[in-house]
Motif scaffolding. Structure first.
Motif, short mmCIF file in Angstrom:
data_model
loop_
_atom_site.label_atom_id
_atom_site.label_comp_id
_atom_site.label_asym_id
_atom_site.label_seq_id
_atom_site.Cartn_x
_atom_site.Cartn_y
_atom_site.Cartn_z
N VAL A 24 25.11 -5.75 -70.04
CA VAL A 24 24.93 -7.10 -69.49
C VAL A 24 24.53 -7.03 -68.03
N SER A 25 25.20 -6.16 -67.25
CA SER A 25 24.88 -6.02 -65.82
C SER A 25 23.45 -5.55 -65.61
N CYS A 26 23.04 -4.56 -66.40
CA CYS A 26 21.67 -4.05 -66.29
C CYS A 26 20.65 -5.13 -66.64
N LEU A 27 20.93 -5.88 -67.69
CA LEU A 27 20.01 -6.94 -68.12
C LEU A 27 19.93 -8.07 -67.10
N GLU A 28 21.05 -8.37 -66.44
CA GLU A 28 21.04 -9.41 -65.40
C GLU A 28 20.14 -9.00 -64.24
N VAL A 29 20.22 -7.74 -63.84
CA VAL A 29 19.35 -7.24 -62.77
C VAL A 29 17.89 -7.27 -63.22
N LEU A 30 17.64 -6.83 -64.45
CA LEU A 30 16.28 -6.82 -64.99
C LEU A 30 15.71 -8.25 -65.05
N ARG A 31 16.55 -9.21 -65.41
CA ARG A 31 16.09 -10.61 -65.49
C ARG A 31 15.62 -11.09 -64.12
N ILE A 32 16.34 -10.73 -63.08
CA ILE A 32 15.95 -11.15 -61.72
C ILE A 32 14.66 -10.45 -61.30
N LYS A 57 18.82 -8.38 -81.04
CA LYS A 57 19.03 -8.49 -82.48
C LYS A 57 17.81 -9.09 -83.18
N LEU A 58 16.64 -8.71 -82.69
CA LEU A 58 15.40 -9.22 -83.27
C LEU A 58 14.75 -8.24 -84.24
N ASN A 59 15.39 -7.11 -84.48
CA ASN A 59 14.85 -6.18 -85.46
C ASN A 59 15.16 -6.65 -86.87
N GLU A 60 14.27 -6.35 -87.78
CA GLU A 60 14.42 -6.82 -89.17
C GLU A 60 15.68 -6.26 -89.81
N SER A 61 16.13 -5.10 -89.36
CA SER A 61 17.28 -4.45 -89.99
C SER A 61 18.60 -5.12 -89.66
N ASP A 62 18.63 -5.94 -88.59
CA ASP A 62 19.88 -6.60 -88.20
C ASP A 62 20.11 -7.80 -89.10
N ASP A 63 21.14 -7.74 -89.94
CA ASP A 63 21.36 -8.75 -90.97
C ASP A 63 22.23 -9.90 -90.52
N SER A 64 23.08 -9.71 -89.55
CA SER A 64 24.03 -10.78 -89.24
C SER A 64 24.37 -10.77 -87.76
N LEU A 65 25.08 -11.82 -87.35
CA LEU A 65 25.55 -11.95 -85.97
C LEU A 65 27.06 -12.11 -86.00
N GLU A 66 27.73 -11.07 -86.34
CA GLU A 66 29.17 -11.15 -86.54
C GLU A 66 29.98 -10.77 -85.30
N LYS A 67 29.44 -9.86 -84.48
CA LYS A 67 30.21 -9.37 -83.33
C LYS A 67 30.02 -10.30 -82.14
N VAL A 68 31.04 -11.09 -81.86
CA VAL A 68 30.96 -12.05 -80.76
C VAL A 68 30.79 -11.31 -79.43
N SER A 69 31.32 -10.11 -79.33
CA SER A 69 31.22 -9.34 -78.08
C SER A 69 29.77 -9.02 -77.72
N GLU A 70 28.89 -9.04 -78.72
CA GLU A 70 27.47 -8.71 -78.48
C GLU A 70 26.67 -9.92 -78.02
N PHE A 71 27.23 -11.10 -78.12
CA PHE A 71 26.46 -12.31 -77.81
C PHE A 71 25.92 -12.33 -76.37
N PRO A 72 26.73 -11.95 -75.35
CA PRO A 72 26.18 -11.94 -73.99
C PRO A 72 24.97 -11.01 -73.85
N VAL A 73 24.98 -9.89 -74.54
CA VAL A 73 23.85 -8.95 -74.49
C VAL A 73 22.61 -9.58 -75.12
N ILE A 74 22.81 -10.28 -76.26
CA ILE A 74 21.69 -10.94 -76.94
C ILE A 74 21.07 -12.00 -76.04
#
Length: 496
Positions: A24-32, A57-74
């Protein structure tokens, strides 16, 4: 360049299996950093784009969004993609190669009915909007291959929590809570994406298309009747709904109005019974639950559009961007649907009673629209005049009654109707009834200004007999001079 090297280092970290907080920290810097176009040139590669797609989670192989901990990264990955796609032409080309639009639609289908991931939906929709804005080919792909029209319409249904009472009618809770900020943002992004998908949809070729557009128009009607968390957000929501309604084939806009339910009809009858005897002939009334009704039809959505238009006029600026879409929409609705035209005529151009003021003077909707007929912006004054002309069933005499010849001259000249007549479109032959006040004042109304003028005093009445004789002799002398000049001119021509 230091910033570019920093971006490259961030991508090297993101490709590794690091903790979520680090991602998340890396992505925040990249966003700026991704707001700078120069920085993006060396780091916008297919490999780096695929890293962000995997994290989002835009790859075809990702079937679900179950891990809430991953939401900030997405969410942060989608934000980065929005910036990169917007600022980099290379990223836009890679988006086509990687079939990003299809991946985004797939992610939307996974989360369309799950309200607790609104941030993911919001930035997914924003990225879809950017892609469809920057690439016309993606609009066609979204419309036909990816079934974007029903998908995005379902996203709106979910954001508004719509409960259908009929095929094209939804239940409206006027006392319900406003939309949450997250639901409002999602709805706005979906409306913007839908606008791009439907921007060329002027004609309906198949019955399935007609049905889908009617469903969307019914959802937009619901949108107009609800409010956001703030007044500004409500206006933004309604503004995007107006823009999208402009893309709906006019034949499908009949769902903006609907017949009253049995309970509403009974309530309307009760309300009419309570009106004074001199008012019972009026077809428009307001029910106890503030539902606007005209001729047995629910006109709430049209009334909201009318109020929205008036607010945009009152702003006094950005008329071309802010006002012309809703004016064009109301004009086309009035031209195609008789009940809508009659309701708007009743609201905008009620029977004239006071004609002592010029049509452009005052604070009514009519006064405001007439003022726009002489606006400096050609597009604004044309659509304002066209709207009033349609409300008058494109009859010149009716238009002049409400606007005066001076204000209407531009429209009439453009239409070739300066000598009178009517436009090319056919309208029902229901008669306009003039009030007694207007009939009594009509002989003294100035046709140019459109208002009642006091008779001008005759200057001769105040002259003495000597003054009258003097003025008469002056006139005789002037006529004699003109006659002599004409004779001299004729002699010269004969001599030549």
């Amino acid at each position: 360049m230091l910033s570019s090297k920093l971006c490259e280092g961030i991508f090297k970290v993101l490709v590794k299996d690091v903790p979520t907080t680090c991602q998340v920290s890396c992505l925040e810097v990249l966003r700026i950093l991704s707001r700078d176009k120069k920085i993006l040139v060396p780091v916008t590669t297919k490999e780096n784009m695929q890293i962000l797609l995997r994290l989002a989670k835009l790859n075809e192989s990702d079937d679900s969004l179950e891990k809430v901990s991953e939401f900030p990264v997405i969410v942060e990955s989608l934000k980065c993609l929005c910036n990169i796609v917007f600022n980099s032409q290379m990223a836009q080309q890679l988006s086509l190669e990687l079939n990003l639009a299809a991946k985004l639609c797939n992610l939307l289908r996974k989360c369309k009915d799950r309200k607790f991931i609104n941030d993911i939906k919001c930035f997914d929709l924003r990225l879809l909007f950017l892609l469809s804005l920057l690439h016309t080919d993606i609009r066609s792909q979204l419309r036909y291959e990816l079934q974007g029209l029903p998908l995005l319409t379902q996203i709106l249904e979910s954001a508004f929590s719509i409960k259908w009472t009929d095929e094209y009618e939804s239940a409206i809770d006027h006392n319900g809570p406003p939309l949450s900020p997250q639901e409002t943002d999602c709805a706005i992004e979906a409306l913007k994406a839908l606008f791009n998908v439907t921007v060329d949809s002027w004609k309906v070729h198949k019955e399935s298309d007609s049905h889908q557009f009617r469903v969307m128009a019914a959802v937009l009607r619901h949108c107009l009747l609800i409010v956001g968390p703030t007044e500004d957000k409500t206006e933004e929501l309604h503004s995007n709904a107006v823009n999208l309604l402009s893309n709906v084939p006019v034949s499908c806009l009949d769902v903006l109005i609907c017949p009253l339910t049995h309970e509403e009809s009974a309530q309307e009858a009760t309300t009419l019974d309570e009106l004074p005897s001199d008012k019972t002939a009026e077809k428009e009334t307001v029910l106890k639950n503030n539902t606007m009704v005209y001729n047995g039809m629910n006109m709430e959505a049209i009334h909201v559009l009318l109020n929205f238009m008036e607010k945009r006029i009152d702003k006094g600026s950005s008329y071309r961007e802010g006002l012309t879409p809703v004016l064009s929409l109301l004009t086309e609705c009035s031209r195609a649907h008789r009940n809508i035209r009659k309701f708007l005529k009743d609201q905008v151009l009620p029977p004239l009673r006071d004609v002592t003021n010029r049509p452009e003077v005052g604070s009514t909707v009519r006064n405001k629209l007439v003022r726009l007929m002489t606006h400096v912006d050609l597009g604004v004054k044309q659509i304002a005049a066209e709207f009033l002309f349609v409300l008058c069933k494109e009859r010149v005499d009716s238009l002049l009654k409400y606007t005066g010849y001076g204000n209407a001259a531009g429209l009439l000249a453009a239409r070739g109707l300066l000598a009178g007549g009517r436009g090319d479109n056919w309208y029902s032959e229901d008669e306009d009834t003039d009030t007694e006040e207007y009939k009594n004042a009509k002989p003294n109304i100035n046709l140019i200004t459109g208002h009642l003028e006091e008779p001008m005093p005759n200057p001769i009445d105040e002259m003495t007999e000597e003054q009258k004789e003097y003025e008469a002799m002056k006139l005789v002398n002037m006529l004699d001079k003109l006659s002599r000049r004409a004779k001299v001119k004729d002699l010269h021509q004969d001599g030549g």
